[in-house]
Design a protein around this motif. Structure first.
Motif, short mmCIF file in Angstrom:
data_model
loop_
_atom_site.label_atom_id
_atom_site.label_comp_id
_atom_site.label_asym_id
_atom_site.label_seq_id
_atom_site.Cartn_x
_atom_site.Cartn_y
_atom_site.Cartn_z
N PRO A 132 -16.69 7.45 -105.98
CA PRO A 132 -17.58 7.58 -106.77
C PRO A 132 -17.15 6.41 -107.89
O PRO A 132 -18.12 5.86 -108.77
CB PRO A 132 -17.77 8.87 -107.50
N SER A 133 -15.82 6.17 -108.32
CA SER A 133 -15.33 5.60 -109.41
C SER A 133 -15.18 4.00 -108.92
O SER A 133 -14.61 3.23 -109.58
CB SER A 133 -14.04 5.93 -110.26
N ILE A 134 -15.33 3.69 -107.74
CA ILE A 134 -15.26 2.14 -107.24
C ILE A 134 -15.82 1.15 -108.06
O ILE A 134 -17.15 1.57 -108.39
CB ILE A 134 -15.51 2.19 -105.84
N ARG A 135 -15.38 -0.08 -108.20
CA ARG A 135 -16.12 -1.13 -108.84
C ARG A 135 -16.66 -1.98 -107.79
O ARG A 135 -15.77 -2.71 -107.29
CB ARG A 135 -15.02 -1.63 -109.77
N ILE A 136 -17.80 -2.39 -107.74
CA ILE A 136 -18.55 -2.99 -106.67
C ILE A 136 -18.80 -4.49 -107.35
O ILE A 136 -19.93 -4.31 -108.07
CB ILE A 136 -19.54 -2.53 -105.74
N ALA A 137 -17.94 -5.40 -107.34
CA ALA A 137 -18.30 -6.89 -108.15
C ALA A 137 -19.55 -7.26 -107.66
O ALA A 137 -20.39 -7.99 -108.41
CB ALA A 137 -17.25 -7.59 -108.17
N PRO B 91 -13.67 -10.67 -107.57
CA PRO B 91 -13.17 -9.37 -107.10
C PRO B 91 -11.72 -9.36 -106.70
O PRO B 91 -11.01 -10.40 -106.22
CB PRO B 91 -14.12 -9.22 -105.97
N ASP B 92 -10.98 -8.41 -106.52
CA ASP B 92 -9.90 -8.14 -106.22
C ASP B 92 -9.50 -8.21 -104.78
O ASP B 92 -8.73 -8.63 -104.00
CB ASP B 92 -9.02 -6.87 -106.60
N ILE B 93 -10.67 -7.63 -103.82
CA ILE B 93 -10.75 -7.71 -102.58
C ILE B 93 -12.12 -7.95 -102.03
O ILE B 93 -13.23 -7.55 -102.43
CB ILE B 93 -10.59 -5.90 -101.90
N VAL B 94 -12.12 -8.92 -100.95
CA VAL B 94 -13.26 -9.14 -100.51
C VAL B 94 -13.60 -8.79 -98.95
O VAL B 94 -12.63 -9.27 -98.10
CB VAL B 94 -13.73 -10.88 -100.46
N GLN C 96 -8.80 1.28 -109.52
CA GLN C 96 -9.67 0.38 -110.01
C GLN C 96 -9.78 -1.14 -109.68
O GLN C 96 -9.92 -2.09 -110.43
CB GLN C 96 -9.96 0.58 -111.64
N TYR C 97 -9.34 -1.33 -108.61
CA TYR C 97 -9.67 -2.72 -108.00
C TYR C 97 -11.16 -2.94 -107.68
O TYR C 97 -11.76 -2.11 -107.27
CB TYR C 97 -8.92 -2.76 -106.63
N SER C 98 -11.47 -4.10 -107.88
CA SER C 98 -12.87 -4.70 -107.70
C SER C 98 -12.97 -5.00 -106.20
O SER C 98 -12.33 -5.65 -105.99
CB SER C 98 -13.44 -5.35 -108.70
N ILE C 99 -14.48 -4.70 -105.72
CA ILE C 99 -14.54 -5.19 -104.40
C ILE C 99 -15.55 -6.03 -104.32
O ILE C 99 -16.61 -5.94 -105.30
CB ILE C 99 -14.43 -4.08 -103.29
#
Length: 243
Positions: free
Chosen positions: A126-131, A154-157, A101-104
């Motif tokens: 499917p469960s990814i969080r796109i910020a 976001p955690d990752i850009v 559940q890292y956001s991207i």
């Protein structure tokens, strides 16, 4: 982290799996990190443009996104373990983001390609969080992209602006953030969107992915002119190191 100096660029002596582990640790610790996956063309641009080189030198990790870099490290008697490509790093970080559940945030490409990339990521993970997301066609000096990223945290850009823009953008803005793993991923959005087909594994395994891309995109031939100049400079560096 140990490095090998290739024409003034410090490549991290790290393999793919360990890099993914380190980046996941950075996310969990809410630390900043800046990842560049560089090929010979990027190295040559850095050697010809000091300002661009300064941007590269701010990276936390510079990996070999090109067999030419790996071969150069062997010639220089300080071998890198393997290629670590932007696309492969992005796909594994997307899987980790889905699992933990890292956001991207997605930055780059044209609007249509970007939306296709977003949709395909959501289908595969499917469960990814796109910020958030923004296309790569913006006024460089008049936009709110950095502010939006700062707000959404976001955690990752993933930055897919192509070289030299993606490295420059991250270098110019990373000081504004307190956390986030920023990764240069080049043409990865084109592949994920389905616009560009990646070389088959058979081509990748014999280190001819560059040739496959050239055959599919002949307009890239001008970029390939950097390769002989790169090879010549590597031989000169080897002779200098030996003397």
């Amino acid at each position: 982290m140990k490095h090998v100096n290739i024409l003034g660029i410090p490549f991290s002596i790290i393999n793919h799996d360990y890099l993914i582990k380190r980046l996941s640790q950075h996310v969990q610790s809410a630390e900043k990190s800046f990842v560049i996956t560089a090929n010979p063309e990027i190295v040559m641009q850095a050697n010809e443009h000091q300002e661009y080189k300064n941007h590269l030198l701010r990276a936390s990790y510079i990996t070999a996104d090109g067999i030419g870099i790996v071969k150069a490290s062997k010639i220089l008697k300080n071998p890198l373990p393997e290629r670590v490509t932007g696309y492969d790093v992005m796909m594994d970080m997307l899987q980790l983001s889905c699992d933990h559940q890292y956001s991207i945030y997605l930055l780059g490409a044209d609007k249509e390609t970007l939306l296709s990339t977003k949709n395909n990521i959501e289908k595969q993970f499917p469960s990814i969080r796109i910020a958030g997301y923004h296309d790569g066609y913006f006024d460089w000096n008049n936009n709110r992209i950095a502010e939006e990223i700062h707000e959404k945290k976001p955690d990752i850009v993933f930055v897919a602006l192509g070289a030299p823009k993606q490295e420059t953008w991250i270098s110019q803005h990373i000081d504004q953030f307190t956390k986030g793993v920023f990764i240069c991923v080049g043409g990865s959005f084109d592949v994920i969107s389905g616009n560009v087909k990646r070389a088959p594994l058979s081509w990748q395994n014999i280190n001819l992915e560059w040739l496959y891309r050239l055959l599919k995109q002949p307009r890239r031939w001008r970029r390939m002119l950097a390769l002989p100049r790169f090879s010549y400079r590597i031989i000169k560096q080897r002779v200098k190191n030996s003397s």
